[in-house]
Write an enzyme that holds these catalytic residues in place. Structure first.
Site, PDB file in Angstrom:
ATOM      1  N   ASP A  63       0.880  -1.171   0.000  1.00 12.32           N
ATOM      2  CA  ASP A  63       0.000   0.000   0.000  1.00 12.32           C
ATOM      3  C   ASP A  63       0.915   1.217   0.000  1.00 12.32           C
ATOM      4  O   ASP A  63       1.637   1.462   0.978  1.00 12.32           O
ATOM      5  CB  ASP A  63      -0.882  -0.043   1.255  1.00 12.32           C
ATOM      6  N   VAL A  64       0.915   1.991  -1.100  1.00 11.99           N
ATOM      7  CA  VAL A  64       1.866   3.099  -1.227  1.00 11.99           C
ATOM      8  C   VAL A  64       1.627   4.198  -0.197  1.00 11.99           C
ATOM      9  O   VAL A  64       2.491   5.054   0.018  1.00 11.99           O
ATOM     10  CB  VAL A  64       1.860   3.716  -2.652  1.00 11.99           C
ATOM     11  N   ASN A  90       2.571   4.264 -10.383  1.00 16.64           N
ATOM     12  CA  ASN A  90       1.307   4.159 -11.123  1.00 16.64           C
ATOM     13  C   ASN A  90       0.084   4.134 -10.210  1.00 16.64           C
ATOM     14  O   ASN A  90      -0.982   4.608 -10.608  1.00 16.64           O
ATOM     15  CB  ASN A  90       1.348   2.885 -11.977  1.00 16.64           C
ATOM     16  N   TYR A 155      -9.338  15.165  -7.493  1.00 24.00           N
ATOM     17  CA  TYR A 155      -8.508  14.183  -8.217  1.00 24.00           C
ATOM     18  C   TYR A 155      -7.523  14.889  -9.143  1.00 24.00           C
ATOM     19  O   TYR A 155      -6.328  14.589  -9.147  1.00 24.00           O
ATOM     20  CB  TYR A 155      -9.413  13.244  -9.015  1.00 24.00           C
ATOM     21  N   LYS A 159      -3.267  15.054  -9.432  1.00 19.36           N
ATOM     22  CA  LYS A 159      -2.468  14.766 -10.634  1.00 19.36           C
ATOM     23  C   LYS A 159      -1.599  15.977 -11.006  1.00 19.36           C
ATOM     24  O   LYS A 159      -0.478  15.813 -11.485  1.00 19.36           O
ATOM     25  CB  LYS A 159      -3.388  14.367 -11.782  1.00 19.36           C
ATOM     26  N   ILE A 188      -8.606   6.011 -20.543  1.00 17.15           N
ATOM     27  CA  ILE A 188      -8.189   4.634 -20.759  1.00 17.15           C
ATOM     28  C   ILE A 188      -9.215   3.718 -20.102  1.00 17.15           C
ATOM     29  O   ILE A 188      -9.658   3.984 -18.969  1.00 17.15           O
ATOM     30  CB  ILE A 188      -6.789   4.382 -20.123  1.00 17.15           C
ATOM     31  N   THR A 193     -12.266   4.188 -14.824  1.00 17.30           N
ATOM     32  CA  THR A 193     -13.159   4.891 -15.752  1.00 17.30           C
ATOM     33  C   THR A 193     -14.412   4.086 -16.090  1.00 17.30           C
ATOM     34  O   THR A 193     -15.287   4.578 -16.805  1.00 17.30           O
ATOM     35  CB  THR A 193     -12.408   5.205 -17.071  1.00 17.30           C
TER      36      THR A 193
END
Ligand code: NAP
Length: 251
Positions: A63-64, A90, A155, A159, A188, A193
């Site tokens: 878990d980053v 990622n 969000y 980014k 993507i 999405t």
């Protein structure tokens, strides 16, 4: 020709989606891939599929947003290889909602994964990347990093931070011979999405806005990742490569 032969690569959030596609492609290019994900099962399944196809991979639940998980990862790689050549930040999450309705908990969680995770991995993997004598960090941002998108202001802000962090780290790490670049995908087709793209009018509107006439799939991102991971991009650092079928050209 295997462009990543002998390289040790770490990919976060690699159990599914874009991260999984990058992990698989890196393995076909000869890298030993550390397939990490918050979901240990999808990480293990992805690593197994790589090994079953003749590649080299190690799965690890990471878990980053948790410092202890990242420490465990760097220690494991130090023991196994004593270096890491490539880090792909990622892992990311998307919490929908207008800012005025966003809880502190939702914002904090999104920030901890999307921003803090990138910073933590980039910091804690530095000793391993330095030992590779020419490391590459690849961050995954978004074409929406510096744009408004309703109801995703929080969000897109995360980014934007990833893109800015990439440029700052590119400057900071250049003296260590570590390149830091960012890929900005368009739309993507992945779990993130899925909810949006299942709405036919939304899908049609997004396809219409894409000059190449289709939405992206995870494999569309992998060529850019190999480019930044390989010696083909030796003079690139701080670069932001949009992979979006031309959508951002018209935004
Ligand atoms: P995805 O299919 O949801 O994959 C993301 C992966 O990251 C999942 O396996 C997820 O696990 C994992 N993850 C979530 N939280 C994590 C954490 N704290 N630590 C480690 N792993 C974690 O999404 P994707 O579309 O492939 O997204 C990959 C990256 O591309 C993200 O950074 C995203 O923001 C970015 N991106 C995507 C698009 C797009 O259109 N798809 C566009 C621009 C940018 P769980 O499934 O268990 O949560």
């Amino acid at each position: 020709m295997a462009r990543l032969a002998g390289k040790i690569a770490i990919v976060t959030g690699a159990g599914v989606g874009i991260g999984q596609a990058i992990a698989r492609r890196f393995a076909t290019e000869g890298a030993h891939v550390w397939v990490t994900d918050i979901d240990g099962k999808t990480a293990a399944d992805t690593a197994k599929s790589i090994v079953d196809n003749g590649g080299a991979a190690t799965a690890m639940q990471v878990d980053v947003s948790k410092g202890q998980d990242v420490t465990a990862l760097t220690r494991a790689i130090e023991t196994a290889h004593d270096k890491a050549d490539i880090l792909v930040n990622n892992a990311g999450i998307l919490v929908r909602g207008e800012v005025r309705n966003l809880s502190d908990a939702d914002w904090t969680h999104q920030r901890e994964v999307n921003i803090d995770g990138v910073l933590r991995l980039s910091r804690d993997c530095l000793p391993l990347l330095r030992k590779a004598h020419g490391g590459s960090i690849i961050n995954i941002s978004s074409i929406m990093a510096n744009r408004g998108l309703r109801p995703l202001a929080a969000y897109t802000a995360t980014k934007g931070a990833v893109t800015a962090l990439t440029k700052g780290l590119a400057i900071e790490y250049a003296p260590f011979n570590i390149r830091v670049n960012v890929i900005s995908p368009g739309y993507i087709e992945t779990a993130i999405t899925d909810r949006l793209l299942r709405l036919p009018p939304v899908r049609k509107a997004l396809v219409d806005k894409t000059p190449m006439g289709r939405l992206g799939v995870p494999d569309d991102i992998t060529g850019a990742a190999v480019f930044f991971a390989s010696d083909d991009s030796l003079y690139c650092t701080g670069s932001d490569l949009m992979v979006d079928g031309g959508m951002s050209a018209g935004l």
